[in-house]
Motif scaffolding. Structure first.
Motif, PDB file in Angstrom:
ATOM      1  N   ALA A 171       0.812  -1.214   0.000  1.00 20.64           N
ATOM      2  CA  ALA A 171       0.000   0.000   0.000  1.00 20.64           C
ATOM      3  C   ALA A 171       0.849   1.268   0.000  1.00 20.64           C
ATOM      4  N   LEU A 172       1.995   1.240   0.677  1.00 24.45           N
ATOM      5  CA  LEU A 172       2.824   2.437   0.807  1.00 24.45           C
ATOM      6  C   LEU A 172       3.978   2.504  -0.185  1.00 24.45           C
ATOM      7  N   GLU A 173       4.109   1.494  -1.021  1.00 28.77           N
ATOM      8  CA  GLU A 173       5.155   1.499  -2.048  1.00 28.77           C
ATOM      9  C   GLU A 173       5.083   2.734  -2.949  1.00 28.77           C
ATOM     10  N   PRO A 174       3.870   3.211  -3.344  1.00 29.45           N
ATOM     11  CA  PRO A 174       3.822   4.410  -4.179  1.00 29.45           C
ATOM     12  C   PRO A 174       4.419   5.649  -3.515  1.00 29.45           C
ATOM     13  N   LEU A 175       4.576   5.625  -2.196  1.00 30.26           N
ATOM     14  CA  LEU A 175       5.170   6.746  -1.473  1.00 30.26           C
ATOM     15  C   LEU A 175       6.671   6.570  -1.278  1.00 30.26           C
ATOM     16  N   GLY A 176       7.221   5.479  -1.796  1.00 28.77           N
ATOM     17  CA  GLY A 176       8.648   5.223  -1.665  1.00 28.77           C
ATOM     18  C   GLY A 176       9.039   4.584  -0.338  1.00 28.77           C
ATOM     19  N   ILE A 177       8.067   4.037   0.376  1.00 27.09           N
ATOM     20  CA  ILE A 177       8.328   3.439   1.685  1.00 27.09           C
ATOM     21  C   ILE A 177       8.726   1.978   1.506  1.00 27.09           C
ATOM     22  N   ALA A 178       9.774   1.575   2.223  1.00 28.90           N
ATOM     23  CA  ALA A 178      10.305   0.215   2.130  1.00 28.90           C
ATOM     24  C   ALA A 178      10.820  -0.226   3.495  1.00 28.90           C
ATOM     25  N   VAL A 179      11.208  -1.490   3.602  1.00 29.47           N
ATOM     26  CA  VAL A 179      11.792  -2.031   4.837  1.00 29.47           C
ATOM     27  C   VAL A 179      13.190  -1.454   5.019  1.00 29.47           C
ATOM     28  N   VAL A 180      13.461  -0.908   6.206  1.00 25.97           N
ATOM     29  CA  VAL A 180      14.807  -0.437   6.513  1.00 25.97           C
ATOM     30  C   VAL A 180      15.481  -1.316   7.561  1.00 25.97           C
ATOM     31  N   SER A 181      14.676  -2.026   8.357  1.00 29.84           N
ATOM     32  CA  SER A 181      15.240  -3.020   9.274  1.00 29.84           C
ATOM     33  C   SER A 181      14.131  -3.964   9.695  1.00 29.84           C
ATOM     34  N   GLU A 182      14.550  -5.179  10.083  1.00 32.39           N
ATOM     35  CA  GLU A 182      13.569  -6.177  10.501  1.00 32.39           C
ATOM     36  C   GLU A 182      14.217  -7.180  11.429  1.00 32.39           C
ATOM     37  N   GLY A 183      13.461  -7.585  12.425  1.00 31.50           N
ATOM     38  CA  GLY A 183      13.875  -8.633  13.346  1.00 31.50           C
ATOM     39  C   GLY A 183      12.819  -9.716  13.361  1.00 31.50           C
ATOM     40  N   PRO A 184      12.816 -10.554  14.384  1.00 28.86           N
ATOM     41  CA  PRO A 184      11.754 -11.555  14.490  1.00 28.86           C
ATOM     42  C   PRO A 184      10.396 -10.850  14.655  1.00 28.86           C
ATOM     43  N   PRO A 185       9.271 -11.529  14.336  1.00 32.04           N
ATOM     44  CA  PRO A 185       7.963 -10.888  14.407  1.00 32.04           C
ATOM     45  C   PRO A 185       7.654 -10.187  15.737  1.00 32.04           C
ATOM     46  N   ALA A 186       8.131 -10.727  16.844  1.00 32.67           N
ATOM     47  CA  ALA A 186       7.873 -10.085  18.140  1.00 32.67           C
ATOM     48  C   ALA A 186       8.592  -8.738  18.252  1.00 32.67           C
ATOM     49  N   TYR A 187       9.684  -8.569  17.509  1.00 32.88           N
ATOM     50  CA  TYR A 187      10.374  -7.278  17.448  1.00 32.88           C
ATOM     51  C   TYR A 187       9.782  -6.432  16.324  1.00 32.88           C
ATOM     52  N   GLY A 188       9.639  -7.031  15.152  1.00 33.54           N
ATOM     53  CA  GLY A 188       8.943  -6.387  14.058  1.00 33.54           C
ATOM     54  C   GLY A 188       9.788  -5.842  12.938  1.00 33.54           C
ATOM     55  N   VAL A 189       9.165  -4.967  12.182  1.00 33.25           N
ATOM     56  CA  VAL A 189       9.750  -4.390  10.979  1.00 33.25           C
ATOM     57  C   VAL A 189       9.636  -2.868  11.052  1.00 33.25           C
ATOM     58  N   GLU A 190      10.651  -2.186  10.513  1.00 28.69           N
ATOM     59  CA  GLU A 190      10.654  -0.729  10.449  1.00 28.69           C
ATOM     60  C   GLU A 190      10.547  -0.320   8.986  1.00 28.69           C
TER      61      GLU A 190
END
Length: 125
Positions: A22-41
């Motif tokens: 949904a946010l790809e058109p705004l140029g938003i992407a994953v910058v960091s990720e850990g296990p699901p309990a920590y999550g994704v930025e």
């Protein structure tokens, strides 16, 4: 104002997929990720403000998240991408003159019932 916003989601994989598409058109992407309990930025590579999601069993109140778009075309692209990613329509792209004359926004309901908005507040290019 914000450095980051972090909130829990009931289905980490579904929410991550939804927000990325949904946010790809705004140029938003994953910058960091850990296990699901920590999550994704998620953020634009040049930005310092980020959105973070993590897996939780808690059921928080629904959020209203509004993202800035630079153009009205980005608002429209977000809306279509969000619907394709499984979002539910909560307001098609268009002017919302009750906010102000150039408030051009679209709204969708995400996987956890959150109201996700993208808004361009400038005049049409």
């Amino acid at each position: 104002m914000f450095d980051h916003v972090k909130f829990g989601v009931s289905d980490y994989a579904a929410s991550k997929t939804f927000f990325l598409k949904a946010l790809e058109p705004l140029g938003i992407a994953v910058v960091s990720e850990g296990p699901p309990a920590y999550g994704v930025e998620l953020c634009r590579p040049e930005d310092k403000t980020s959105l973070c999601l993590f897996q939780t069993e808690e059921r928080p109140a629904h959020l209203h998240l509004a993202f800035m778009a630079e153009t009205r075309r980005q608002v429209e692209a977000f809306y279509h991408a969000a619907l394709e990613a499984g979002g539910k329509d909560n307001g098609a792209p268009g002017l919302r003159p009750h906010y102000h004359a150039n408030y051009y926004a679209a709204f969708v309901i995400g996987p956890d019932g959150h109201n996700i908005e993208v808004v361009c507040q400038g005049p049409e290019a």
